[in-house]
Enzyme design. Structure first.
Site, PDB file in Angstrom:
ATOM      1  CB  CYS A  73      -0.918  -0.031   1.225  1.00 18.42           C
ATOM      2  SG  CYS A  73      -1.784   1.504   1.575  1.00 18.42           S
ATOM      3  CB  CYS A  76       0.331   1.688   4.123  1.00 14.98           C
ATOM      4  SG  CYS A  76      -1.403   1.206   4.055  1.00 14.98           S
TER       5      CYS A  76
END
Length: 150
Positions: A73, A76
């Site tokens: 991600c 993230c």
């Protein structure tokens, strides 16, 4: 009749899974795990596994902010250093930890994670609030402090 404020708090060592009882007046002194010696409330972000996640949420005596994330991600990964900065600011009153949803999909499903990064603030075994999406360190700090102020 008013109850007396607690004089100590239980903290989970994310490294060895041991619960530690720490006097509140020692939180700022850098308490360490009685079993393995790892720091408990030094402002570093600890990585959780499924067992330590459940134990920390249930038993930790301090508010706990968990970042549900995955290595693939982009947002993230972009938020990770900001989360670490926020951990330093909020320590030792709040602990910040991470759970890799790729490694623990059943746990993230149980937590109702629909998108990542997702932040959930827990206290005394229950969820207080959640926030979705990447945010800067100050945004993370504001989310926690505003939620705890109620």
């Amino acid at each position: 009749m008013a109850t007396a404020a607690p004089d100590a708090v239980k903290l989970l060592c994310a490294t060895c899974g041991q619960m530690n009882r720490i006097p509140l007046d020692r939180l700022s002194a850098g308490p360490r795990c009685g079993s393995c010696g790892e720091p408990l409330a030094d402002g570093r972000v600890a990585e959780l596994d499924a067992a330590s996640h459940d134990k920390a949420i249930r038993a930790d005596g301090l508010p706990l902010l968990v970042d549900y994330w995955a290595p693939w991600c982009g947002p993230c990964r972009m938020m990770a250093p900001e989360f670490a900065k926020a951990a330093k600011v909020l320590a030792p009153q709040v602990r910040l930890m991470k759970l890799n949803t790729e490694d623990h999909p059943a746990l993230s499903q149980r937590a109702g994670i629909r998108g990542i990064p997702a932040l959930i603030l827990y206290r005394n075994g229950r969820e207080l609030a959640r926030a979705a999406g990447a945010r800067p360190a100050q945004g993370i700090v504001d989310f926690v402090t505003q939620t705890l102020r109620g």
